[in-house]
Scaffold this motif. Structure first.
Motif, PDB file in Angstrom:
ATOM      1  N   UNK A  75      85.988  71.051  17.403  1.00 45.60           N
ATOM      2  CA  UNK A  75      84.579  71.188  17.046  1.00 45.60           C
ATOM      3  C   UNK A  75      84.362  70.892  15.569  1.00 45.60           C
ATOM      4  N   UNK A  76      83.154  71.148  15.096  1.00 44.73           N
ATOM      5  CA  UNK A  76      82.817  70.963  13.689  1.00 44.73           C
ATOM      6  C   UNK A  76      83.124  72.205  12.857  1.00 44.73           C
ATOM      7  N   UNK A  77      83.843  73.161  13.431  1.00 39.76           N
ATOM      8  CA  UNK A  77      84.171  74.387  12.706  1.00 39.76           C
ATOM      9  C   UNK A  77      85.480  74.308  11.933  1.00 39.76           C
ATOM     10  N   UNK A  78      86.466  73.565  12.453  1.00 39.84           N
ATOM     11  CA  UNK A  78      87.794  73.612  11.832  1.00 39.84           C
ATOM     12  C   UNK A  78      88.622  72.403  12.237  1.00 39.84           C
ATOM     13  N   UNK A 305      89.256  75.901   8.411  1.00 39.59           N
ATOM     14  CA  UNK A 305      87.805  75.760   8.575  1.00 39.59           C
ATOM     15  C   UNK A 305      87.228  74.686   7.666  1.00 39.59           C
ATOM     16  N   UNK A 306      86.173  74.043   8.165  1.00 41.57           N
ATOM     17  CA  UNK A 306      85.454  73.050   7.381  1.00 41.57           C
ATOM     18  C   UNK A 306      84.414  73.718   6.485  1.00 41.57           C
ATOM     19  N   UNK A 462      82.712  74.582  23.332  1.00 44.57           N
ATOM     20  CA  UNK A 462      82.020  74.687  24.614  1.00 44.57           C
ATOM     21  C   UNK A 462      80.508  74.775  24.413  1.00 44.57           C
ATOM     22  N   UNK A 463      80.073  75.436  23.344  1.00 42.42           N
ATOM     23  CA  UNK A 463      78.635  75.485  23.063  1.00 42.42           C
ATOM     24  C   UNK A 463      78.085  74.094  22.780  1.00 42.42           C
ATOM     25  N   UNK A 464      78.777  73.333  21.954  1.00 46.12           N
ATOM     26  CA  UNK A 464      78.313  71.976  21.627  1.00 46.12           C
ATOM     27  C   UNK A 464      78.196  71.119  22.885  1.00 46.12           C
ATOM     28  N   UNK A 465      79.137  71.277  23.793  1.00 44.52           N
ATOM     29  CA  UNK A 465      79.110  70.458  25.012  1.00 44.52           C
ATOM     30  C   UNK A 465      77.986  70.902  25.943  1.00 44.52           C
ATOM     31  N   UNK A 471      78.327  64.915  20.888  1.00 41.86           N
ATOM     32  CA  UNK A 471      78.469  63.560  20.346  1.00 41.86           C
ATOM     33  C   UNK A 471      77.689  63.404  19.045  1.00 41.86           C
ATOM     34  N   UNK A 472      76.467  63.890  19.011  1.00 36.85           N
ATOM     35  CA  UNK A 472      75.655  63.729  17.805  1.00 36.85           C
ATOM     36  C   UNK A 472      76.194  64.547  16.642  1.00 36.85           C
ATOM     37  N   UNK A 473      76.801  65.689  16.922  1.00 39.10           N
ATOM     38  CA  UNK A 473      77.314  66.544  15.854  1.00 39.10           C
ATOM     39  C   UNK A 473      78.708  66.133  15.385  1.00 39.10           C
ATOM     40  N   UNK A 474      79.519  65.601  16.270  1.00 41.72           N
ATOM     41  CA  UNK A 474      80.924  65.373  15.944  1.00 41.72           C
ATOM     42  C   UNK A 474      81.253  63.926  15.611  1.00 41.72           C
ATOM     43  N   UNK A 475      80.664  62.987  16.310  1.00 46.34           N
ATOM     44  CA  UNK A 475      81.064  61.588  16.119  1.00 46.34           C
ATOM     45  C   UNK A 475      80.713  61.112  14.709  1.00 46.34           C
ATOM     46  N   UNK A 476      81.730  60.704  13.957  1.00 45.16           N
ATOM     47  CA  UNK A 476      81.531  60.239  12.597  1.00 45.16           C
ATOM     48  C   UNK A 476      81.641  61.308  11.532  1.00 45.16           C
TER      49      UNK A 476
END
Length: 513
Positions: A75-78, A305-306, A462-465, A471-476
């Protein structure tokens, strides 16, 4: 068929281990370990209890146990920025190298739920034999079965969220050929999950959680299952039953929910609805080498973590940090949960001498007991804090989400969020009813609150999915080592590992792989 043989034989091994721990020498002499079967084993209530322990044992490994935190690295957390030898190639999965031959972590994500399912099916196929024991009542056996069906639902919920349509096994196979089956629809898998959880709700005791699944455990998991399917009204109703039932409440210490000392404290463990249990006799990992949360997260920084996560925590007065004049790297005067979740840049832990460095500048603090710092070679391998799968704060936030999605904001939605934010030791301001007065703006507030409250607990991916924004949050998104994350549309479903395709010719790979 090698992979399926592993799954098929797994529960026999778990039962053997439990027999070694719990049975006397006479039993072992009369029944050699290689001859355990329904004819010799499933004869008494003690055997059923031992079999139940074998079922729960499947929750101690990989992504059903403490290593569930590594879902955060998808995910975008870590990021999984350092090599994790038990969950290999997890980092590679996030930068586009996701395929049937990814191996490592992907294989573990698939194998462990099916080990649990096989264990559950084996129990359910044999437990009735023990009714010959006059000390075992049918009502008691129904409770044991309800616990097992709860665990089966937990395992299949991972399967359907990760793969969608997938092999569905309801009974224990007589031979390996019966494990060669085509995919069942996700609708059929969800139906089995709901049936199992409704059975569990009807038969489990309505008491606080103390190590075995209870009615509230099943209600809470059913709420999450219904929410994932966007059955908003149904989810809200079952989650409200947990709230109104009064068996659970928020802990008086956010930090201590994740530490062994706190988990033994009644004022803290009242928040836990279900967890994977560990003990000093059953630590996080002993095979193939000793490991665990203290070593992996507190000493060697496998999970980093990010800044993207740290930056979403509000100021302690409820302001958006981006609206202040403070520089972005200044994390003072933030929501107290930030400092209880993440080791911040330039923060020092008591007596700790870091061995490794963090590529992101952040280190995971949740689940790491600072009282054992500095970690010695012995301490690092002795972590035994329980991994919390479901807690009351999640119930409140899921209820708020379900109600808002069903009908928009009402008083009960705001009150549920405020309760989470206002817990002792956090004391964040109530939701601004004027600023978040409509369904859309409150939706975003709830999603951010979930990210903050449940950070690094294995739920963000799982929340993002389920929100369909992965896709919009993670890709790139920039990740470590100068790379960017890659999330293609077909990544919403994982590929079946190549070994499973080779073992089961009826299994068809998911699209895109």
């Amino acid at each position: 068929m090698k992979t399926y043989k592993k799954i098929y034989n797994f529960f026999i091994g778990a039962v053997v281990a439990c027999v070694i721990w719990s049975c006397d020498d006479d039993f072992l002499e009369k029944n050699p370990l290689d001859s355990l079967s329904s004819e010799t084993f499933w004869q008494t209530e003690d055997h059923v209890v031992t079999g139940l322990a074998g079922v729960y044992a499947t929750l101690t490994e990989n992504y059903l146990g403490y290593e569930r935190v590594y879902f955060e690295c998808l995910s975008d957390n870590a990021a999984n920025a350092l090599p994790n030898f038990e969950q290999r190639f997890l980092y590679e999965m996030t930068i586009g190298a996701l395929s049937a031959v990814s191996g490592g972590a992907l294989n573990n994500m698939f194998l462990q739920p099916y080990k649990a399912v096989t264990a559950c099916n084996y129990f359910l196929a044999n437990a009735d034999n023990a009714l010959e024991d006059p000390l075992l009542t049918e009502s008691d056996l129904e409770v044991y079965k309800a616990e097992v069906r709860f665990v089966r639902a937990l395992a299949y919920f991972d399967v359907v969220q990760l793969w969608g349509d997938a092999p569905l096994y309801v009974g224990f196979p007589d031979n390996l050929d019966e494990m060669v089956v085509p995919k069942s629809s996700s609708a059929d898998i969800y139906q089995l999950i709901e049936d199992d959880l409704n059975f569990a709700i009807a038969n489990l005791p309505d008491v606080p959680y103390s190590g075995h699944a209870v009615k509230g455990s099943a209600q809470g998991l059913l709420g999450r299952v219904l929410l994932t399917q966007e059955k908003w009204d149904e989810a809200a109703n079952v989650l409200k039953e947990v709230i109104d039932g009064g068996k659970f409440q928020l802990a008086d210490s956010y930090k201590d929910i994740f530490l062994k000392g706190g988990q033994a404290n009644p004022s803290v463990n009242t928040e836990i609805l279900f967890s994977t249990k560990y003990s000093m006799n059953n630590v996080h990992r002993v095979d193939p080498v000793p490991a665990g949360i203290y070593l992996e997260l507190g000493q060697q920084y496998y999970l980093q973590p990010f800044a993207d996560l740290a930056d979403v925590y509000q100021m302690s007065n409820g302001d958006d940090p981006s609206s202040t004049s403070l520089p972005s790297e200044n994390y003072q005067n933030r929501d107290p949960r930030l400092d209880m979740t993440i080791k911040l840049p330039n923060e020092s832990w008591p007596n700790d001498v870091p061995i490794f460095s963090s590529s992101t500048g952040f280190v995971m603090e949740k689940y790491v007991d600072l009282d054992v710092m500095p970690l010695t070679s012995e301490d690092a391998f002795e972590s035994d804090n329980d991994f919390v799968h479901l807690r009351y704060a999640d119930i409140l936030l899921m209820y708020a989400e379900a109600k808002n999605e069903a009908n928009g904001p009402d008083a009960s939605v705001y009150e549920a969020i405020d309760e989470v934010r206002g817990r002792t030791g956090v004391n964040m301001p109530a939701v601004d009813r004027g600023a978040f007065a409509d369904q859309g703006s409150l939706r975003e507030f709830i999603r951010n609150e979930r990210r903050v409250e449940l950070a690094l607990e294995g739920l963000r991916y799982f929340d993002l999915k389920r929100w369909k924004i992965a896709q919009s949050e993670l890709d790139g998104m920039p990740t470590t080592n100068g790379n960017i994350m890659v999330f293609k549309d077909h990544f919403y479903k994982l590929p079946f590992p190549q070994a499973e395709l080779d073992s089961n010719p009826e299994l068809v790979q998911n699209d895109g792989y």
